[in-house]
Scaffold this motif. Structure first.
Motif, mmCIF file in Angstrom:
data_model
loop_
_atom_site.group_PDB
_atom_site.id
_atom_site.type_symbol
_atom_site.label_atom_id
_atom_site.label_comp_id
_atom_site.label_asym_id
_atom_site.label_seq_id
_atom_site.Cartn_x
_atom_site.Cartn_y
_atom_site.Cartn_z
ATOM 1 N N GLU A 431 20.894 7.124 -69.425
ATOM 2 C CA GLU A 431 22.188 6.509 -69.162
ATOM 3 C C GLU A 431 22.586 6.759 -67.706
ATOM 4 O OE1 GLU A 431 21.542 8.496 -71.607
ATOM 5 O OE2 GLU A 431 21.747 7.257 -73.408
ATOM 6 N N PRO A 432 22.972 5.718 -66.983
ATOM 7 C CA PRO A 432 23.349 5.903 -65.576
ATOM 8 C C PRO A 432 24.666 6.659 -65.459
ATOM 9 C CG PRO A 432 23.755 3.644 -66.277
ATOM 10 C CD PRO A 432 23.037 4.301 -67.411
ATOM 11 N N ILE A 433 24.758 7.504 -64.441
ATOM 12 C CA ILE A 433 26.008 8.237 -64.185
ATOM 13 C C ILE A 433 27.048 7.303 -63.583
ATOM 14 C CG2 ILE A 433 27.022 10.169 -62.902
ATOM 15 C CD1 ILE A 433 24.335 11.547 -63.035
ATOM 16 N N ASN A 434 26.608 6.474 -62.652
ATOM 17 C CA ASN A 434 27.470 5.444 -62.068
ATOM 18 C C ASN A 434 26.809 4.100 -62.356
ATOM 19 O OD1 ASN A 434 29.016 3.718 -60.511
ATOM 20 N ND2 ASN A 434 29.141 5.116 -58.766
ATOM 21 N N PRO A 435 27.173 3.418 -63.461
ATOM 22 C CA PRO A 435 26.426 2.236 -63.900
ATOM 23 C C PRO A 435 26.268 1.158 -62.838
ATOM 24 C CG PRO A 435 27.958 2.944 -65.598
ATOM 25 C CD PRO A 435 28.265 3.760 -64.380
ATOM 26 N N ASN A 436 27.335 0.826 -62.123
ATOM 27 C CA ASN A 436 27.248 -0.268 -61.157
ATOM 28 C C ASN A 436 26.231 0.038 -60.057
ATOM 29 O OD1 ASN A 436 29.155 -1.855 -62.457
ATOM 30 N ND2 ASN A 436 30.867 -0.923 -61.354
ATOM 31 N N ASP A 437 26.343 1.206 -59.462
ATOM 32 C CA ASP A 437 25.438 1.552 -58.366
ATOM 33 C C ASP A 437 24.013 1.766 -58.867
ATOM 34 O OD1 ASP A 437 27.602 1.397 -56.723
ATOM 35 O OD2 ASP A 437 27.919 3.561 -56.576
ATOM 36 N N ASP A 438 23.860 2.445 -60.004
ATOM 37 C CA ASP A 438 22.518 2.748 -60.496
ATOM 38 C C ASP A 438 21.778 1.491 -60.921
ATOM 39 O OD1 ASP A 438 23.091 5.339 -60.003
ATOM 40 O OD2 ASP A 438 23.366 5.945 -62.082
ATOM 41 N N ILE A 439 22.460 0.593 -61.622
ATOM 42 C CA ILE A 439 21.804 -0.643 -62.059
ATOM 43 C C ILE A 439 21.461 -1.519 -60.857
ATOM 44 C CG2 ILE A 439 22.151 -2.784 -63.348
ATOM 45 C CD1 ILE A 439 23.712 -1.199 -65.398
ATOM 46 N N GLU A 440 22.351 -1.559 -59.877
ATOM 47 C CA GLU A 440 22.064 -2.333 -58.668
ATOM 48 C C GLU A 440 20.843 -1.767 -57.948
ATOM 49 O OE1 GLU A 440 22.387 -5.344 -55.929
ATOM 50 O OE2 GLU A 440 23.500 -5.081 -57.813
ATOM 51 N N ALA A 441 20.712 -0.443 -57.914
ATOM 52 C CA ALA A 441 19.544 0.171 -57.287
ATOM 53 C C ALA A 441 18.272 -0.156 -58.069
ATOM 54 C CB ALA A 441 19.741 1.686 -57.197
ATOM 55 N N ASP A 442 18.354 -0.186 -59.400
ATOM 56 C CA ASP A 442 17.187 -0.539 -60.202
ATOM 57 C C ASP A 442 16.770 -1.994 -59.972
ATOM 58 O OD1 ASP A 442 17.097 1.992 -61.243
ATOM 59 O OD2 ASP A 442 18.225 1.499 -63.051
ATOM 60 N N ILE A 443 17.758 -2.872 -59.857
ATOM 61 C CA ILE A 443 17.449 -4.287 -59.614
ATOM 62 C C ILE A 443 16.747 -4.457 -58.265
ATOM 63 C CG2 ILE A 443 18.477 -6.555 -59.206
ATOM 64 C CD1 ILE A 443 20.621 -5.842 -61.239
ATOM 65 N N LYS A 444 17.218 -3.750 -57.262
ATOM 66 C CA LYS A 444 16.579 -3.836 -55.952
ATOM 67 C C LYS A 444 15.162 -3.266 -56.004
ATOM 68 C CE LYS A 444 20.798 -3.728 -53.152
ATOM 69 N NZ LYS A 444 21.576 -2.978 -52.127
ATOM 70 N N ALA A 445 14.970 -2.204 -56.785
ATOM 71 C CA ALA A 445 13.636 -1.627 -56.915
ATOM 72 C C ALA A 445 12.678 -2.613 -57.561
ATOM 73 C CB ALA A 445 13.699 -0.334 -57.723
ATOM 74 N N ALA A 446 13.162 -3.377 -58.547
ATOM 75 C CA ALA A 446 12.311 -4.378 -59.192
ATOM 76 C C ALA A 446 12.044 -5.560 -58.263
ATOM 77 C CB ALA A 446 12.964 -4.849 -60.490
ATOM 78 N N ARG A 447 13.049 -5.947 -57.481
ATOM 79 C CA ARG A 447 12.874 -7.085 -56.582
ATOM 80 C C ARG A 447 11.910 -6.757 -55.448
ATOM 81 N NH1 ARG A 447 16.306 -11.415 -56.700
ATOM 82 N NH2 ARG A 447 17.984 -11.342 -58.245
ATOM 83 N N THR A 448 11.924 -5.516 -54.987
ATOM 84 C CA THR A 448 11.057 -5.133 -53.873
ATOM 85 C C THR A 448 9.673 -4.698 -54.342
ATOM 86 O OG1 THR A 448 11.968 -2.884 -53.956
ATOM 87 C CG2 THR A 448 13.008 -4.439 -52.435
#
Length: 532
Positions: A431-448
């Motif tokens: 579970e993310p501690i800060n959902p907005n920032d953590d999910i956005e970071a995961d999306i960028k990791a998948a895109r890159t």
């Protein structure tokens, strides 16, 4: 060299040189020095199994007592089990053929709920219970039970979960090949574990009953039998090379936890005594009355107005009359302000000893912030992933999967093939501690390309194939009904704006702006519901 070394050097130069080198090493490493400060070390230079041999049973029984009677120890068990297993470490078949993968998924889903031979739980529940037993008692045993093919659509396999107590630790020595099935390569046994060449695990000596059970006439005698390694799973965390039995994870904190529990009991008793505000009536009348004492015939004693006044306990609000000449004096306990610091430091030590964080064990989040929580969870996540990928998945999941596949092939439910039936194991989501920032970071990791889309979906505890199938079915029906959603990446960009759509459906709309006929599983068209 000193005078003694020089004297020895005349007779044995090598021995004198060895003494000088050892003394020099002691001066370099303070931890290797001898004396009063180092007297508390227990440096026995023994093997892992020699250390475990005498400590196995007391550590296991004391750890269980700790988990039964100490809330913090019970909390640690729940924390580790819930993060390592969660609702289950699930497989994703990866044979390279979609049809075969779906067939495997269906067979597994049908078998998983009936995996326990006792009928109590499924395979995922057995995962959690085996990990809990490993942490508390040091080890768990899972035995494969082949079942008759009474259901032509179900894999004929079940599992039996046993505690580590079933391993006969008194089987220790040279037993060799004494006619036991599966013991052909057995060379010797250590603490109930059969070993072969290069100390390769051959199997376990298992008792037919739990050694701590109350035996009855219906039970079999406690004579252990050899069970080959391919018929069971021995789950434990190996701490030293050559270690054959597991040690309770509570071993480093047993004394600390027991002393902390005793300290808290003393604090509670002190608070209860301080709460007993009582009143006492002293009778100074020396006249008294004659009282006949049946134990002393012919004699009479003199007592005060209340001959039965005896003080054995205190209660809040109590009024007690005392005998003449009696008085009450109390110890005046001083108040202590060290309860919270002592509790804090001991809980931190206990959490570190087992591998949890302080806030997880105590639930105390008063001094926590985003940075501290994230730092603690990062370390805890690394430890948990290491346990999942180095212990639980290789020892439990992969072994069970291989046995499941082999029995499915033997039962004719899967075709025999040269390539193995591989599977990827999906661990519980974090579970993310800060959902907005953590999910956005995961999306960028998948895109890159740092992680694959499959890994991104699996990080949330989902089967990526099922997610794709469900998403395709959802948008297929939405297109048929002429519905548009702002979450549809085919129609909107990352900012939520509609993308341009041409007549052929380019620009992100595969339907070309026109709904396509929707068909059911039998190929029949599905019509949209009529509007009122």
């Amino acid at each position: 060299m000193n005078a003694l070394d020089r004297a020895i050097g005349w007779v044995a130069p090598r021995a004198a040189l060895s003494r000088a080198r050892a003394r020099h090493a002691l001066r370099i490493y303070e931890g290797a020095s001898v004396g009063r400060r180092a007297s508390s070390f227990k440096a026995l230079n023994t093997s892992a199994n020699a250390e475990i041999q005498g400590a196995l049973r007391p550590l296991r029984s004391r750890a269980r007592d700790l988990a039964r009677n100490t809330p913090y120890a019970a909390r640690m068990l729940d924390i580790i089990t819930s993060h390592v297993v969660g609702t289950g470490i699930t497989p994703i078949p990866d044979t390279g053929e979609d049809v075969l993968d779906r067939r495997l998924e269906n067979l597994w889903d049908d078998w998983e709920g009936q995996a326990d031979v006792t009928g109590r739980m499924g395979f995922y529940g057995m995962q959690a219970l085996s990990v809990r037993g490993m942490v508390e008692s040091g080890e768990s045993v899972i035995r494969f039970i082949d079942r008759p093919l009474d259901n032509p659509r179900r894999v004929p396999l079940q599992l039996q979960l046993l505690e580590g107590d079933f391993i006969d630790q008194w089987r220790d020595g040279i037993y060799g090949n004494d006619g036991q099935a599966g013991a052909e390569d057995l060379e010797h046994t250590r603490l109930g574990v059969g070993l072969g060449e290069y100390d390769r695990r051959i199997g376990l000596w298992l008792n037919p009953n739990h050694p701590g059970e109350i035996n009855t006439s219906a039970m079999r005698p406690g004579v252990s039998a050899f069970v080959p390694q391919d018929e069971l799973i021995h789950l434990f965390k190996e701490l030293r090379p050559g270690q054959v039995r597991g040690v309770s994870w509570f071993a480093p904190i047993l004394m600390t936890s027991r002393e902390l529990a005793d300290f808290l009991d003393a604090v509670n008793v002190k608070a209860r005594v301080e709460a007993c505000f009582s009143g006492f009536v002293t009778n100074n009348d020396d006249a008294g009355v004659d009282v006949f004492d049946p134990s002393r015939p012919g004699l009479a004693g003199r007592d005060g107005a209340n001959p039965d006044a005896q003080l054995t306990s205190l209660e809040p609000g109590m009024l007690k009359e005392l005998r003449s000449g009696q008085d009450i004096k109390f110890a005046a306990p001083t108040g202590t302000t060290q309860v919270e610091p002592i509790l804090l430091f001991n809980l931190q030590a206990m959490a570190a000893g087992v591998g949890c964080t302080y806030d997880q064990v105590s639930g105390d989040l008063r001094g926590a912030n985003f940075s501290s929580l994230r730092a603690g969870k990062v370390e805890f996540r690394r430890l948990t992933e290491q346990l999942q990928n180095h212990v639980v998945i290789p020892q439990v999941c992969n072994r069970t999967w291989d046995r499941f596949v082999s029995r499915a092939v033997l039962a004719g439910l899967l075709p025999a093939r040269a390539e193995p039936y591989r599977a990827q194991w999906m661990t519980p989501a974090w579970e993310p501690i800060n959902p907005n920032d953590d999910i956005e970071a995961d999306i960028k990791a998948a895109r890159t390309g740092r992680i694959s889309p499959q890994e991104y979906v699996a990080s949330f505890g989902n089967n990526w194939r099922k997610v794709q199938d469900m998403t395709a079915a959802f948008y297929k029906r939405a297109d048929h009904l002429g519905l548009a959603y702002d979450i549809d990446a085919r129609r909107t960009d990352q900012s939520g704006k509609l993308q341009a759509v041409d007549g052929d459906g380019a620009g992100g709309d595969p339907t070309g702006g026109k709904p396509k006929p929707l068909k059911d599983d039998f190929g029949e068209p599905i019509t949209a519901p009529a509007s009122n």
